[in-house]
Design a protein around this motif. Structure first.
Motif, PDB file in Angstrom:
ATOM      1  N   GLU A 131     -14.582  -5.279 -22.433  1.00 19.94           N
ATOM      2  CA  GLU A 131     -15.378  -6.012 -23.594  1.00 19.94           C
ATOM      3  C   GLU A 131     -14.590  -5.745 -25.002  1.00 19.94           C
ATOM      4  O   GLU A 131     -14.458  -6.565 -25.910  1.00 19.94           O
ATOM      5  CB  GLU A 131     -16.724  -5.757 -23.406  1.00 19.94           C
ATOM      6  N   LEU A 132     -14.234  -4.439 -25.178  1.00 14.06           N
ATOM      7  CA  LEU A 132     -13.598  -3.885 -26.498  1.00 14.06           C
ATOM      8  C   LEU A 132     -12.206  -4.847 -26.519  1.00 14.06           C
ATOM      9  O   LEU A 132     -12.083  -5.218 -27.746  1.00 14.06           O
ATOM     10  CB  LEU A 132     -13.498  -2.613 -26.358  1.00 14.06           C
ATOM     11  N   LEU A 133     -11.473  -4.733 -25.597  1.00 13.77           N
ATOM     12  CA  LEU A 133     -10.295  -5.590 -25.622  1.00 13.77           C
ATOM     13  C   LEU A 133     -10.405  -6.985 -25.803  1.00 13.77           C
ATOM     14  O   LEU A 133      -9.664  -7.626 -26.774  1.00 13.77           O
ATOM     15  CB  LEU A 133      -9.479  -5.267 -24.332  1.00 13.77           C
ATOM     16  N   ARG A 134     -11.313  -7.492 -25.139  1.00 13.41           N
ATOM     17  CA  ARG A 134     -11.562  -9.084 -25.459  1.00 13.41           C
ATOM     18  C   ARG A 134     -12.215  -9.188 -27.012  1.00 13.41           C
ATOM     19  O   ARG A 134     -11.540 -10.144 -27.663  1.00 13.41           O
ATOM     20  CB  ARG A 134     -12.761  -9.597 -24.634  1.00 13.41           C
ATOM     21  N   VAL A 137      -8.949  -9.099 -28.883  1.00  7.57           N
ATOM     22  CA  VAL A 137      -7.901 -10.182 -28.640  1.00  7.57           C
ATOM     23  C   VAL A 137      -8.333 -11.391 -29.299  1.00  7.57           C
ATOM     24  O   VAL A 137      -7.595 -12.203 -29.999  1.00  7.57           O
ATOM     25  CB  VAL A 137      -7.668 -10.482 -27.193  1.00  7.57           C
ATOM     26  N   LEU A 138      -9.690 -11.528 -29.436  1.00  6.31           N
ATOM     27  CA  LEU A 138     -10.441 -12.846 -29.795  1.00  6.31           C
ATOM     28  C   LEU A 138     -10.549 -12.814 -31.575  1.00  6.31           C
ATOM     29  O   LEU A 138     -10.984 -13.853 -31.853  1.00  6.31           O
ATOM     30  CB  LEU A 138     -11.721 -13.172 -29.275  1.00  6.31           C
ATOM     31  N   ASP A 139     -10.343 -11.575 -32.150  1.00  3.31           N
ATOM     32  CA  ASP A 139     -10.454 -11.579 -33.587  1.00  3.31           C
ATOM     33  C   ASP A 139      -9.181 -11.976 -34.230  1.00  3.31           C
ATOM     34  O   ASP A 139      -8.211 -11.419 -34.309  1.00  3.31           O
ATOM     35  CB  ASP A 139     -10.766 -10.125 -33.940  1.00  3.31           C
ATOM     36  N   GLY A 140      -9.241 -13.275 -34.757  1.00  2.00           N
ATOM     37  CA  GLY A 140      -8.103 -13.833 -35.361  1.00  2.00           C
ATOM     38  C   GLY A 140      -7.768 -13.304 -36.561  1.00  2.00           C
ATOM     39  O   GLY A 140      -6.743 -13.690 -37.350  1.00  2.00           O
ATOM     40  N   GLU A 141      -8.388 -12.336 -37.137  1.00  2.00           N
ATOM     41  CA  GLU A 141      -8.225 -11.685 -38.432  1.00  2.00           C
ATOM     42  C   GLU A 141      -7.461 -10.502 -38.313  1.00  2.00           C
ATOM     43  O   GLU A 141      -7.165  -9.649 -39.607  1.00  2.00           O
ATOM     44  CB  GLU A 141      -9.489 -11.377 -39.495  1.00  2.00           C
ATOM     45  N   ILE A 142      -6.972  -9.937 -37.386  1.00  2.00           N
ATOM     46  CA  ILE A 142      -6.265  -8.854 -36.995  1.00  2.00           C
ATOM     47  C   ILE A 142      -4.549  -9.112 -37.139  1.00  2.00           C
ATOM     48  O   ILE A 142      -4.329  -9.736 -36.030  1.00  2.00           O
ATOM     49  CB  ILE A 142      -6.440  -8.068 -35.872  1.00  2.00           C
ATOM     50  N   PRO A 143      -3.737  -8.947 -38.184  1.00  2.00           N
ATOM     51  CA  PRO A 143      -2.380  -9.377 -38.232  1.00  2.00           C
ATOM     52  C   PRO A 143      -1.596  -8.789 -37.210  1.00  2.00           C
ATOM     53  O   PRO A 143      -1.744  -7.427 -36.995  1.00  2.00           O
ATOM     54  CB  PRO A 143      -2.049  -9.492 -39.684  1.00  2.00           C
ATOM     55  N   MET A 172      -9.425 -19.649 -22.301  1.00  2.00           N
ATOM     56  CA  MET A 172      -9.623 -19.530 -23.648  1.00  2.00           C
ATOM     57  C   MET A 172      -8.343 -19.830 -24.598  1.00  2.00           C
ATOM     58  O   MET A 172      -8.255 -19.747 -25.815  1.00  2.00           O
ATOM     59  CB  MET A 172     -10.092 -18.393 -24.388  1.00  2.00           C
ATOM     60  N   ASN A 173      -7.221 -20.100 -23.853  1.00  2.00           N
ATOM     61  CA  ASN A 173      -5.737 -20.548 -24.298  1.00  2.00           C
ATOM     62  C   ASN A 173      -5.472 -19.181 -25.227  1.00  2.00           C
ATOM     63  O   ASN A 173      -4.445 -19.530 -26.106  1.00  2.00           O
ATOM     64  CB  ASN A 173      -5.855 -21.558 -25.336  1.00  2.00           C
ATOM     65  N   VAL A 174      -5.597 -18.179 -24.638  1.00  2.00           N
ATOM     66  CA  VAL A 174      -4.981 -16.756 -25.382  1.00  2.00           C
ATOM     67  C   VAL A 174      -3.566 -16.603 -24.735  1.00  2.00           C
ATOM     68  O   VAL A 174      -3.307 -16.652 -23.639  1.00  2.00           O
ATOM     69  CB  VAL A 174      -5.851 -15.544 -24.922  1.00  2.00           C
ATOM     70  N   SER A 175      -2.675 -16.482 -25.556  1.00  2.00           N
ATOM     71  CA  SER A 175      -1.086 -16.404 -25.338  1.00  2.00           C
ATOM     72  C   SER A 175      -0.981 -15.182 -24.492  1.00  2.00           C
ATOM     73  O   SER A 175      -0.930 -13.988 -24.952  1.00  2.00           O
ATOM     74  CB  SER A 175      -0.265 -16.408 -26.161  1.00  2.00           C
ATOM     75  N   ILE A 176      -0.852 -15.285 -23.189  1.00  3.07           N
ATOM     76  CA  ILE A 176      -0.648 -14.175 -22.110  1.00  3.07           C
ATOM     77  C   ILE A 176       0.604 -14.374 -21.610  1.00  3.07           C
ATOM     78  O   ILE A 176       0.992 -15.215 -20.735  1.00  3.07           O
ATOM     79  CB  ILE A 176      -1.808 -13.715 -21.114  1.00  3.07           C
TER      80      ILE A 176
END
Length: 321
Positions: A131-134, A137-143, A172-176
């Motif tokens: 859950e922490l990793l999720r 990953v989903l936080d778009g403000e971490i550059p 969720m279309n996360v680039s993996i």
């Protein structure tokens, strides 16, 4: 040298900027949250924070000394409210911890050109970790953050949470990007052995040892390391300070691997463990690849040492044979 010096200088400046920013951003409670997830990270800036905190505590003590005679019921009530609001449990506590870690990563990444977060053995991760990793990953403000996770593919079916986690991110279309890593081929074993020994992979002696190692271990990195350690433990592989490099006898090594296999190497390693540890491993092996400690301890209480010793001796003989 000049380029290297400038690079180190820029890294020191970036580290100082990050440290100053962290000092202003996090309080003690948040530091404890970071410590619980990333224990080694806190040490990068904790000493500086403690110095500033000691100064603040001293100033606060002086002000409290002046005001200690003027305590009203309203101030006592506000203090109790602050204390009750600080006690957070359950989902809110998890959310706060996740938010704190994301803030930490945002600060670090904003002062660096890029950050790689490597997480090994994901197949053993629990729900809270995923859950922490999720949330990261989903936080778009971490550059400029690259997360690299390693796991054993054959153990993923045993961890349904990890399989579901990967599937959800893909939906969720996360680039993996998935990279499947198998055993090393003969050409790949030579640099591996050379790196382990700090020698040149073009050395003919290294190539010979690498070929022997690959033939016996089939290029499995874990078995390769285990085999090299066994050579060292049995003094077949020794460091010669006269010539400042590792030396070995090809005939002795070749003779060993002809008569030995990976299973027996592991058995020999287990034989060097304490007897109590061997007993625990034997009981645990009956429970499968994963197990809980409590059933192991329960079984061990009902098995006599004599019975266990006889069983271990029989098991070692069957594996070696």
């Amino acid at each position: 040298k000049h380029i290297e010096k400038n690079r180190k200088g820029k890294m020191k400046i970036s580290a100082a900027l990050i440290r100053d920013k962290l000092q202003d951003e996090f309080n003690r409670e948040e530091l404890e949250q970071i410590r619980s997830v990333l224990p080694e990270c806190v040490g990068l800036f904790e000493s500086s924070i403690d110095e500033r905190r000691r100064t603040k505590v001293a100033l606060r003590s002086m002000s409290e000394a002046v005001l200690e005679r003027d305590i009203s019921f309203s101030s006592l009530g506000s203090a109790l409210r602050r204390r009750s609001s600080a006690v957070v449990t359950g989902k809110e506590a998890i959310s706060r911890t996740q938010f704190t870690i994301r803030r930490l990563l945002k600060i670090i990444c904003s002062h660096l050109k890029g950050l790689v977060l490597f997480i090994d053995n994901l197949q053993w991760s629990d729900k809270a970790t995923l859950e922490l990793l999720r949330s990261i990953v989903l936080d778009g403000e971490i550059p400029s953050l690259l997360i690299v996770g390693a796991y054993r593919e054959d153990e993923v079916p045993d961890n349904l949470q990890l399989a579901s986690y990967i599937q959800d991110l893909e939906q969720m279309n996360v680039s993996i990007t998935q990279i499947k890593i198998g055993n090393l081929n003969a050409d790949g074993v030579c640099p591996f052995v050379a790196e382990a020994l700090g020698m040149d992979d073009e050395d003919d002696n290294v190539k010979t040892l690498a070929n022997i190692t690959h033939k016996k271990t089939e290029g499995n990195p874990f078995f390769m390391l285990t085999f090299l350690r066994s050579l060292y433990d049995e003094k077949l592989l020794q460091y010669n300070f006269g010539v400042m490099k590792w030396i070995w006898d090809d005939n002795a090594v070749n003779s060993k691997i002809v008569t030995e296999n990976v299973a027996s190497v592991l058995v020999n390693k287990m034989n060097r463990l304490q007897e109590e540890t061997q007993r625990m491993l034997m009981v645990a092996s009956c429970l499968g690849a994963t197990f809980r400690l409590s059933p192991v301890m329960t079984v061990m209480k009902h098995i006599s040492q004599v019975e266990m010793r006889d069983s271990m001796r029989a098991s070692m003989i069957s594996v070696s044979g």
